[in-house]
Design an enzyme around this catalytic site. Structure first.
Site, PDB file in Angstrom:
ATOM      1  N   LYS A  87       0.995  -1.258   0.044  1.00  0.00           N
ATOM      2  CA  LYS A  87       0.106  -0.018   0.000  1.00  0.00           C
ATOM      3  C   LYS A  87       1.037   1.215  -0.115  1.00  0.00           C
ATOM      4  O   LYS A  87       0.461   2.249  -0.365  1.00  0.00           O
ATOM      5  CB  LYS A  87      -0.906   0.066   1.182  1.00  0.00           C
ATOM      6  CG  LYS A  87      -1.878  -1.179   1.226  1.00  0.00           C
ATOM      7  CD  LYS A  87      -3.090  -0.978   0.053  1.00  0.00           C
ATOM      8  CE  LYS A  87      -3.968  -1.870   0.055  1.00  0.00           C
ATOM      9  NZ  LYS A  87      -5.168  -1.803  -1.231  1.00  0.00           N
ATOM     10  N   GLU A 109     -10.453   4.930   2.799  1.00  0.00           N
ATOM     11  CA  GLU A 109     -11.147   3.783   3.273  1.00  0.00           C
ATOM     12  C   GLU A 109     -10.266   2.479   3.502  1.00  0.00           C
ATOM     13  O   GLU A 109      -9.305   2.351   2.695  1.00  0.00           O
ATOM     14  CB  GLU A 109     -12.377   3.313   2.048  1.00  0.00           C
ATOM     15  CG  GLU A 109     -11.930   2.573   1.220  1.00  0.00           C
ATOM     16  CD  GLU A 109     -10.759   3.153   0.006  1.00  0.00           C
ATOM     17  OE1 GLU A 109      -9.790   2.321  -0.341  1.00  0.00           O
ATOM     18  OE2 GLU A 109     -10.645   4.175  -0.012  1.00  0.00           O
ATOM     19  N   SER A 378       2.021  -9.631  -0.931  1.00  0.00           N
ATOM     20  CA  SER A 378       1.568  -8.266  -0.713  1.00  0.00           C
ATOM     21  C   SER A 378       1.632  -7.712   0.485  1.00  0.00           C
ATOM     22  O   SER A 378       1.534  -6.555   0.748  1.00  0.00           O
ATOM     23  CB  SER A 378       0.310  -8.214  -1.381  1.00  0.00           C
ATOM     24  OG  SER A 378      -0.591  -8.836  -0.844  1.00  0.00           O
TER      25      SER A 378
END
Length: 418
Positions: A87, A109, A378
């Site tokens: 992210k 969000e 990830s």
């Protein structure tokens, strides 16, 4: 992957209230200018390297490769980014755009909390006000991330409407943006939403695949035969796949959450079995899980970041055209894959990433030993400790939590009396 006026085949576009048009156009212009500004790109790469820790390594899993007796297994280690997930790539890029546009506040969000904590980290670093919307159910199962968001100065708003998960948090974030767009930027965490967000998030995440392309040439003198990535919204998958779209010899596999069954509310499969259908929701056109009346359905995954009701328009298009093959993994398979990586390689994966592990492990044993597969790890699993301990039925974990809670309350009582 660039869009055609905001579309990828029949998916994408921009379906937003008129009040957001001016703000959206400002983002379009800022993004296009930034991509062509050497000083912006220099700062972006500087922050990726000095703040987030890029490049992340490509790790050969020798033990697992030997265990399965098939293809050579490699992990792209996005779990080693600052905050523990991919992210950061996107959040740093959009954060720099926010400063470029002169705005002072970001809205986000989050489902698993990784995007929320990444946004809070960058907001603190850049001096931005930060508000994060998160479903009440996701807060309950990912509270360690919520705790750190608050310590970083972010306001975390619990969303108790609907399914109390990611889609509901996204709805609330869109409402906030509609009323605060003059000074706020909606920092979307995945490659969804109205244009230019899918293209923009894909652009910032493409550093993953760019690095893999270079690293694979160095480490095994060629390109991977297969790439695997989990697919919730789809940003980590697009980040890995983007650099290889023109290399037909590289097969790309996106892995959805099969959850615990095929009934409504038990899974998050939108593409693998055509459970989803085309709809316009939350500002864009894509494939969503919906009923005959067009109402978005409830979803489930053991991984909070994969229970989104829709999917990126980019992934929807790549799946429809056959460039990406869609697969799935159940909660049980995910836990088994997580346990296997822990015990064979000493690496703690996020439950989201463990979906990609599960699908890759199924297929690796059937492939020749001279093939190379890359799995996008990830995120790391620190945030999942409560869910994993519950699933693994660790008998000592619950008494530990209860004892710690008792000690916590006693300490607070003493402090209050003093």
């Amino acid at each position: 992957m660039q869009s055609e006026q905001g579309y990828y085949g029949q998916y994408g576009g921009s379906y937003i209230p008129e009040i957001l048009y001016t703000s959206q156009q400002q983002i379009v212009e800022a993004f296009e200018d930034a991509k062509n500004d050497p000083s912006f790109l220099q700062e972006l790469h500087k922050q990726w390297q000095q703040f987030s820790g890029r490049p992340t390594p490509l790790t050969h899993c020798e033990n697992l490769s030997h265990y399965f007796g098939g293809a050579q297994i490699y992990l792209k280690r996005e779990d080693l980014n600052h905050s523990g997930a991919h992210k950061m790539n996107n959040v740093i890029g959009q954060g720099l755009l926010v400063k470029r546009m002169g705005k002072t506040r970001v809205i986000a969000e989050t489902g698993a909390g990784q995007h929320g904590i990444a946004t809070a980290l960058v907001a603190a670093r850049l001096g931005l006000e930060c508000t994060i919307y998160m479903g009440a159910k996701d807060i309950a199962r990912q509270y360690p991330n919520v705790f750190w968001m608050k310590q970083l100065g972010a306001t975390v708003i619990s969303v108790s409407t609907g399914s109390q998960t990611l889609k509901d948090a996204l709805d609330e974030a869109l409402r906030d943006w509609s009323g605060s767009h003059q000074n706020s930027h909606y920092l979307i965490g995945t490659a969804c939403g109205c244009a230019p967000f899918p293209e923009m998030v894909a652009y910032f995440q493409s550093v993953i695949g760019d690095e893999v392309k270079t690293q694979s040439q160095t480490q095994f003198k060629g390109l991977p035969n297969k790439l695997y990535a989990c697919v919730g919204g789809g940003s980590n998958a697009i980040g890995l796949f983007n650099a290889f779209l023109d290399n037909d010899s590289v097969e790309m596999i996106g892995v959805e959450a099969a959850g615990k069954g095929t009934a409504i509310g038990e899974h998050s499969i939108r593409l693998s079995h055509n459970y989803g259908s085309k709809a316009i929701a939350q500002g864009f056109s894509s494939i969503f899980l919906q009923n005959e009346s067009g109402q978005l359905q409830d979803t489930h995954s053991i991984a909070a970041g994969l229970d989104y009701v829709g999917v990126s328009p980019i992934i929807a298009h790549l799946a429809e055209t056959g460039r990406v093959r869609m697969a799935y993994a159940s909660d049980e398979e995910v836990l088994n894959a997580c346990s296997l990586l822990l015990k064979k390689e000493g690496i703690i994966p996020a439950l989201e990433s463990s979906h990609a592990l599960a699908a890759a492990f199924r297929e690796a044993k059937q492939r020749p030993k001279d093939e190379h597969i890359v799995i996008n790890l990830s995120g790391r699993g620190d945030k999942d400790i409560f869910n994993v301990a519950k699933a693994f039925q660790d008998d000592e974990f619950v008494p530990f939590i209860q004892d710690y809670a008792d000690q916590f309350h006693k300490t607070n009582d003493v402090t209050s009396e003093v």
